[in-house]
Scaffold this motif. Structure first.
Motif, mmCIF file in Angstrom:
data_model
loop_
_atom_site.group_PDB
_atom_site.id
_atom_site.type_symbol
_atom_site.label_atom_id
_atom_site.label_comp_id
_atom_site.label_asym_id
_atom_site.label_seq_id
_atom_site.Cartn_x
_atom_site.Cartn_y
_atom_site.Cartn_z
ATOM 1 N N LYS A 201 -44.662 -8.691 54.452
ATOM 2 C CA LYS A 201 -44.151 -9.809 53.342
ATOM 3 C C LYS A 201 -44.063 -9.039 51.937
ATOM 4 C CE LYS A 201 -45.830 -13.522 56.235
ATOM 5 N NZ LYS A 201 -46.689 -14.736 56.238
ATOM 6 N N GLN A 202 -44.691 -8.011 51.609
ATOM 7 C CA GLN A 202 -44.604 -7.231 50.297
ATOM 8 C C GLN A 202 -43.068 -6.948 49.905
ATOM 9 O OE1 GLN A 202 -46.805 -7.603 47.968
ATOM 10 N NE2 GLN A 202 -48.506 -8.457 49.248
ATOM 11 N N PRO A 203 -42.293 -7.194 49.119
ATOM 12 C CA PRO A 203 -41.269 -6.840 48.297
ATOM 13 C C PRO A 203 -41.208 -5.180 48.504
ATOM 14 C CG PRO A 203 -41.696 -8.593 47.300
ATOM 15 C CD PRO A 203 -42.829 -8.354 47.988
ATOM 16 N N ALA A 204 -42.192 -4.792 47.881
ATOM 17 C CA ALA A 204 -42.317 -3.355 47.481
ATOM 18 C C ALA A 204 -42.411 -2.735 48.909
ATOM 19 C CB ALA A 204 -43.646 -2.815 46.906
ATOM 20 N N VAL A 205 -42.804 -3.137 49.875
ATOM 21 C CA VAL A 205 -42.960 -2.369 51.471
ATOM 22 C C VAL A 205 -41.708 -2.379 51.971
ATOM 23 C CG1 VAL A 205 -43.897 -2.696 53.681
ATOM 24 C CG2 VAL A 205 -45.476 -2.981 51.639
ATOM 25 N N CYS A 206 -40.913 -3.669 51.690
ATOM 26 C CA CYS A 206 -39.597 -3.979 52.342
ATOM 27 C C CYS A 206 -38.624 -2.807 51.696
ATOM 28 C CB CYS A 206 -39.293 -5.423 52.069
ATOM 29 S SG CYS A 206 -40.110 -6.535 53.254
ATOM 30 N N ALA A 207 -38.689 -2.670 50.387
ATOM 31 C CA ALA A 207 -37.985 -1.871 49.748
ATOM 32 C C ALA A 207 -38.129 -0.444 50.199
ATOM 33 C CB ALA A 207 -38.363 -1.829 48.235
ATOM 34 N N VAL A 208 -39.337 0.026 50.456
ATOM 35 C CA VAL A 208 -39.769 1.406 50.985
ATOM 36 C C VAL A 208 -38.885 1.460 52.366
ATOM 37 C CG1 VAL A 208 -41.294 2.772 52.073
ATOM 38 C CG2 VAL A 208 -41.609 1.979 49.872
ATOM 39 N N ILE A 209 -39.184 0.426 53.233
ATOM 40 C CA ILE A 209 -38.356 0.644 54.560
ATOM 41 C C ILE A 209 -36.883 0.891 54.228
ATOM 42 C CG2 ILE A 209 -38.003 -0.793 56.830
ATOM 43 C CD1 ILE A 209 -40.660 -2.087 56.483
ATOM 44 N N PHE B 9 -34.035 8.544 42.255
ATOM 45 C CA PHE B 9 -32.724 8.556 41.328
ATOM 46 C C PHE B 9 -31.886 9.870 41.405
ATOM 47 C CE2 PHE B 9 -30.104 9.533 37.776
ATOM 48 C CZ PHE B 9 -29.306 8.322 37.780
ATOM 49 N N PHE B 10 -32.816 11.108 41.241
ATOM 50 C CA PHE B 10 -32.202 12.228 41.465
ATOM 51 C C PHE B 10 -31.595 12.519 43.078
ATOM 52 C CE2 PHE B 10 -34.121 13.184 37.645
ATOM 53 C CZ PHE B 10 -33.329 13.938 36.818
ATOM 54 N N SER B 11 -32.576 12.060 43.915
ATOM 55 C CA SER B 11 -32.377 12.285 45.272
ATOM 56 C C SER B 11 -31.162 11.603 45.975
ATOM 57 C CB SER B 11 -33.543 11.657 46.163
ATOM 58 O OG SER B 11 -33.468 11.667 47.702
ATOM 59 N N MET B 12 -31.002 10.329 45.510
ATOM 60 C CA MET B 12 -29.908 9.273 46.178
ATOM 61 C C MET B 12 -28.477 8.947 45.147
ATOM 62 S SD MET B 12 -32.125 6.647 48.054
ATOM 63 C CE MET B 12 -31.074 6.297 49.410
ATOM 64 N N PHE C 261 -35.839 15.607 46.576
ATOM 65 C CA PHE C 261 -36.554 15.030 45.621
ATOM 66 C C PHE C 261 -37.281 13.774 46.146
ATOM 67 C CE2 PHE C 261 -34.987 17.992 42.922
ATOM 68 C CZ PHE C 261 -35.390 17.861 41.396
ATOM 69 N N SER C 262 -36.587 13.211 47.169
ATOM 70 C CA SER C 262 -37.320 12.039 47.896
ATOM 71 C C SER C 262 -38.642 12.423 48.320
ATOM 72 C CB SER C 262 -36.449 11.527 48.987
ATOM 73 O OG SER C 262 -36.317 12.452 50.210
ATOM 74 N N HIS C 263 -39.269 13.657 48.645
ATOM 75 C CA HIS C 263 -40.597 13.893 48.982
ATOM 76 C C HIS C 263 -41.382 13.462 47.781
ATOM 77 C CE1 HIS C 263 -39.059 15.876 52.484
ATOM 78 N NE2 HIS C 263 -38.504 16.848 51.814
ATOM 79 N N SER C 264 -40.818 13.312 46.653
ATOM 80 C CA SER C 264 -41.801 12.970 45.566
ATOM 81 C C SER C 264 -41.450 11.470 45.110
ATOM 82 C CB SER C 264 -41.545 13.718 44.246
ATOM 83 O OG SER C 264 -41.939 15.276 44.659
ATOM 84 N N GLY C 265 -40.571 10.781 45.931
ATOM 85 C CA GLY C 265 -40.128 9.467 45.471
ATOM 86 C C GLY C 265 -40.667 8.602 46.726
ATOM 87 N N VAL C 266 -39.805 8.250 47.444
ATOM 88 C CA VAL C 266 -39.985 7.152 48.524
ATOM 89 C C VAL C 266 -40.860 7.703 49.518
ATOM 90 C CG1 VAL C 266 -38.035 7.623 49.799
ATOM 91 C CG2 VAL C 266 -39.029 5.532 49.898
ATOM 92 N N SER C 267 -40.750 9.053 49.780
ATOM 93 C CA SER C 267 -41.821 9.278 50.690
ATOM 94 C C SER C 267 -43.222 9.366 50.401
ATOM 95 C CB SER C 267 -41.430 11.143 51.065
ATOM 96 O OG SER C 267 -40.214 11.070 51.595
ATOM 97 N N PHE D 154 -34.488 0.380 45.970
ATOM 98 C CA PHE D 154 -35.673 1.076 45.527
ATOM 99 C C PHE D 154 -35.962 0.952 44.062
ATOM 100 C CE2 PHE D 154 -38.447 4.688 44.481
ATOM 101 C CZ PHE D 154 -39.407 4.519 45.474
ATOM 102 N N LEU D 155 -35.003 1.048 43.368
ATOM 103 C CA LEU D 155 -35.122 0.749 41.738
ATOM 104 C C LEU D 155 -35.526 -0.631 41.504
ATOM 105 C CD1 LEU D 155 -32.088 2.842 40.430
ATOM 106 C CD2 LEU D 155 -34.555 3.509 40.497
ATOM 107 N N ALA D 156 -35.142 -1.642 42.306
ATOM 108 C CA ALA D 156 -35.218 -3.019 42.154
ATOM 109 C C ALA D 156 -36.557 -3.453 42.075
ATOM 110 C CB ALA D 156 -34.090 -3.826 42.619
#
Length: 455
Positions: A261-269, A340-343, A375-381, A432-434
């Motif tokens: 139910k957490q928006p941050a978790v849904c954003a990561v998914i 941002f760099f990754s995507m 760069f996503s390894h240091s971002g969403v991952s 992700f940014l939002a």
């Protein structure tokens, strides 16, 4: 599969099950059974040996995985496959891959990740070596190859969950980051090795040799691991060792529902879904793109150079993000910058592939795309380490790989595929940014005093 490590003297009754009045072998309702044989940590020298062995195993995992994309053009010419049929064969791997993610972690937590790694490697290595035989002796190669790739996905899907489980059971916390980052780099190394050596074998000995060599080397790795590290101990998994099937308690279900139910978790998914699907699509179709667009180009060039760029790029992104955080920058802002760099920035180079370009520029654009994607390894991952997004990304990756083949066939242009990849990337990036955050959302700080919950 959550491995919870507790530090401190005060534990919450919601997450910890007290067993003071129960015999050691009895399973307390609502708790997972403890397996003492997996709780002893490796010494540092032993951990270093396992790091090298697991790095090599991950390298061979990707050698076997990328063998089909590299050989897809030659196989399509021999068996008369259309782009849509090639997309079905390439995408079927991820149908199987997404089904065994959670299962692999579940079994590894109970019997030991090393046993699951050993059995799966022996199985997918054998499957890889037998792939040419299945293709030649089946009256419908498209069906046998689709089934073979599906089974490959099932068998390889347990690899990373087993690694995570093994790491949490056998490696002290202060050394887990080094082991996992080193072993994880094996994916790029494996793609680099099979891109170079596989392309040469493809030109000299035919596509069958790529499967034979990568498969037999994987079986040899599994044998050496069993013989010298496990000392010949039989990797037997019994129903008793798996424990009760009703393992999840009502508390665990409530905990997961609260997380989702957490928006941050849904954003990561959502972001994981988009990142994984675009990566799978590029990984599957780039060799075909170069062969179609530049027929006279050498395979070892476009199968090697992008991954030579990806390895140092991945290491650089990790150092850069750690440096920025150590300098006092907000963690969430750093994660968003890396993503941002990754995507975002990588999509610029993907779009440049849509126009008419020369072979050197195409290699440069693809190399920049794959390098920035790391760069996503240091971002969403590292934002949330959870298996569910990986499974969702793999499932969506199936649809994109197949749909890309349909687009190529329908439009006769690769531009539509690169435009699709860019659109999905921007969707994930905006989400992700939002909504992404760096604060802890897996515990209730008003009730719990737990640290280091590794999922």
């Amino acid at each position: 599969m959550a491995v919870i490590q507790k530090h401190g003297k005060t534990y919450s009754q919601d997450l910890v099950c007290h067993k003071d009045n129960h015999p050691p072998a009895k399973i307390v309702p609502g708790c997972h059974k403890k397996w003492p044989e997996h709780t002893t940590s490796w010494s540092r020298p032993v951990a270093r040996i396992w790091t090298v062995v697991l790095l090599l195993g991950t390298c061979l995992l990707y050698c076997a995985r990328v063998a089909m994309p590299i050989c897809a053009v030659s196989m399509a010419e021999q068996f008369g496959w259309s782009k849509r049929e090639s997309g079905m064969v390439l995408g079927s791997f991820f149908w199987g891959y997404c089904f065994t993610q959670v299962f692999g972690g579940y079994v590894s937590d109970r019997v030991g990740g090393e046993k699951v790694l050993l059995l799966s490697a022996a199985a997918w290595g054998s499957m890889t070596a037998f792939t040419p035989i299945l293709a030649h002796f089946c009256s419908q190669p498209i069906l046998s190859m689709t089934l073979a790739r599906f089974l490959m996905g099932l068998l390889q899907g347990v690899h990373y969950p087993s690694l995570a489980s093994l790491c949490s059971q056998k490696v002290v916390e202060s050394e887990r980051g080094f082991l996992m980052s080193t072993v994880g780099s094996g994916s790029y190394l494996g793609t680099l090795v099979i891109g170079g050596a596989g392309s040469l074998m493809l030109d000299l000995y035919g596509w069958q040799s790529v499967f034979y060599v990568s498969g037999l080397l994987s079986v040899l790795w599994a044998y050496c691991m069993w013989k010298y590290l496990l000392k010949g101990e039989g990797p037997i998994i019994t129903l008793e060792s798996l424990g009760s099937s009703g393992a999840q308690s009502k508390l665990t279900k409530r905990h997961w529902l609260r997380l989702l139910k957490q928006p941050a978790v849904c954003a990561v998914i959502v972001t994981h879904l988009c990142t994984a699907s675009t990566f799978f699509t590029l990984l599957s179709w780039l060799p075909t793109f170069f062969k179609d667009t530049f027929p006279d180009a050498k395979g070892w060039v476009f199968n090697v150079i992008p991954w030579l760029v990806a390895i140092p790029s991945s290491l650089f992104s990790g150092c850069l993000s750690d440096h920025l955080i150590s300098q006092g920058f907000d963690t969430a802002s750093v994660r968003k910058l890396m993503q941002f760099f990754s995507m975002g920035v990588s999509s610029v180079f993907t779009l440049l592939l849509c126009g008419t370009t020369t072979f050197p520029w195409a290699v440069a654009f693809v190399s920049a795309t794959m390098g920035l994607t790391t760069f996503s390894h240091s971002g969403v991952s590292v934002n949330v380490q959870d298996l569910a997004p990986s499974c969702a990304g793999a499932l969506f990756g199936v649809l994109m790989v197949y749909f890309s083949g349909y687009l190529i066939e329908a439009t006769g242009s690769w531009a539509s595929v690169f435009a699709l990849i860019t659109t999905v990337n921007l969707l994930g990036l905006c989400t992700f940014l939002a909504f992404a955050e760096a604060r802890r959302v897996d515990i209730d700080s008003t009730k719990f005093r737990h640290h280091n919950i590794h999922i």
